[in-house]
Design an enzyme around this catalytic site. Structure first.
Site, PDB file in Angstrom:
ATOM      1  CG  HIS A 175      -2.123  -0.873   1.078  1.00  0.00           C
ATOM      2  ND1 HIS A 175      -2.047  -2.250   1.059  1.00  0.00           N
ATOM      3  CD2 HIS A 175      -3.451  -0.562   0.951  1.00  0.00           C
ATOM      4  CE1 HIS A 175      -3.264  -2.757   0.936  1.00  0.00           C
ATOM      5  NE2 HIS A 175      -4.134  -1.757   0.863  1.00  0.00           N
ATOM      6  CG  HIS A 217       2.655  -3.273   6.494  1.00  0.00           C
ATOM      7  ND1 HIS A 217       3.360  -4.224   5.783  1.00  0.00           N
ATOM      8  CD2 HIS A 217       1.490  -3.085   5.815  1.00  0.00           C
ATOM      9  CE1 HIS A 217       2.656  -4.589   4.724  1.00  0.00           C
ATOM     10  NE2 HIS A 217       1.518  -3.921   4.727  1.00  0.00           N
TER      11      HIS A 217
END
Length: 255
Positions: A175, A217
Site C-alpha cells: 500500500h 505493518h
C-alpha cells in the site's frame, strides 16, 4: 642360600609389576608446576572463530538488532487500531476505508476502465503508463516479499481486503509503495490546483500511517515501501510507453 630358581621367579614377578605400573601411568605424575603450565597454555589458546564472533559481535550486528527491537516496539505502540478493543478501535472502520483506497485491485480496475473509455490519445498514453506502473509495482512487491519473508506483526488481525499468498508477509508495504508511486505519477502528469496537489500528498502519507495503525505493518515496512514507490516512478519514466516505443499496445487500445 636361595636357589637360582627362586631368584629367577622374584625377578620375573618384579618385571610383571613394573609393566603393570607402566600401563596404568604412561607418563610421570603431574606436579603442581606442570598443572599450572597446562592451565596457562589452555587459557592462552585462541578461541574458535565462531566463539569469538559470539563474544565480540560486530557493530553492524548490534546496530541492526537494536533497530529491529525499536521497530517492533514502535510498531506495537502505534498499532492503536489493530483491533476493536485497541485504544483507537472506534476509528478502525475509517482506517479500513483508507486501506481499500490504496489497494491494488481498485486502482487496476479503475485505470483499465478509464483506458477503455478514453477517446484522447494523450489520455490513453498516460493511463496505459499508469497501468504499466501498477502492474510493475505488484510484481516487484511480491518478489521482495517472497525473498525477505518477514512475518506481519503479531497484533495484526488478518481481515484484509482481497489478499494473495505473499500477503502473509509484511516487507515492504505494498500500500505504501503504491501510494508513493501513484502520488508522484499524478503530480507529474495531471494538471491539478495546489489544494488538490496537497490532498494527493496527504493521501499517500495517510495510507502509509494507516498501515501501522491497523497493525498490518511495522514502521520500517512502510518507510521502505514509500522509498521504493518513489524510486519506482523513475523506472516508469525511463521506460515510458509511447506510440513510437510500443505501437502495438496503442494500436490495441485505439478506437
Amino acid at each position: 642360600m636361595p636357589s637360582p630358581r627362586s631368584s629367577r621367579e622374584r625377578r620375573t614377578g618384579r618385571l610383571e609389576f613394573l609393566s603393570l605400573v607402566s600401563q596404568r601411568s604412561p607418563g610421570p605424575p603431574d606436579s603442581p608446576s606442570r598443572r599450572r603450565e597446562s592451565s596457562s597454555s589452555a587459557a592462552a589458546a585462541p578461541l574458535p572463530e565462531e566463539d569469538c564472533m559470539k563474544l565480540n559481535p560486530s557493530f553492524l550486528g548490534i546496530a541492526l538488532s537494536s533497530l529491529l527491537a525499536i521497530d517492533l516496539w514502535a510498531s506495537k505502540r502505534l498499532g492503536v487500531c489493530a483491533g476493536e478493543g485497541s485504544a483507537w478501535g472506534s476509528a478502525r472502520p475509517l482506517m479500513k476505508v483508507i486501506e481499500v483506497s490504496g489497494h491494488g485491485i481498485p486502482w487496476l480496475l479503475g485505470t483499465f476502465y478509464g483506458l477503455c473509455q478514453s477517446d484522447s490519445s494523450a489520455a490513453r498514453e498516460v493511463l496505459l503508463n499508469l497501468l504499466f506502473a501498477l502492474v510493475l509495482d505488484l510484481v516487484l512487491v511480491a518478489v521482495v516479499k517472497g525473498i525477505v519473508k518477514r512475518r506481519r506483526p503479531t497484533h495484526n488481525k488478518m481481515d484484509m481486503f482481497v489478499t494473495i499468498s505473499v500477503d502473509k508477509y509484511s516487507f515492504p508495504s505494498g500500500h505504501a509503495t503504491r501510494a508513493a508511486l501513484v502520488c508522484r505519477f499524478v503530480l507529474h502528469h495531471l494538471v491539478l490546483a495546489v489544494p488538490l496537489r496537497v490532498l494527493v500528498v496527504l493521501w499517500a502519507l495517510i495510507v502509509g500511517v494507516s498501515r501501522v495503525m491497523l497493525g498490518r505493518h511495522n514502521v520500517t515496512d512502510v518507510l521502505f515501501g514509500l522509498l521504493l514507490g518513489y524510486a519506482l516512478y523513475s523506472v516508469v519514466e525511463y521506460c515510458w510507453l509511447s506510440p513510437l516505443s510500443a505501437p502495438a499496445l496503442f494500436a490495441l487500445w485505439s478506437h
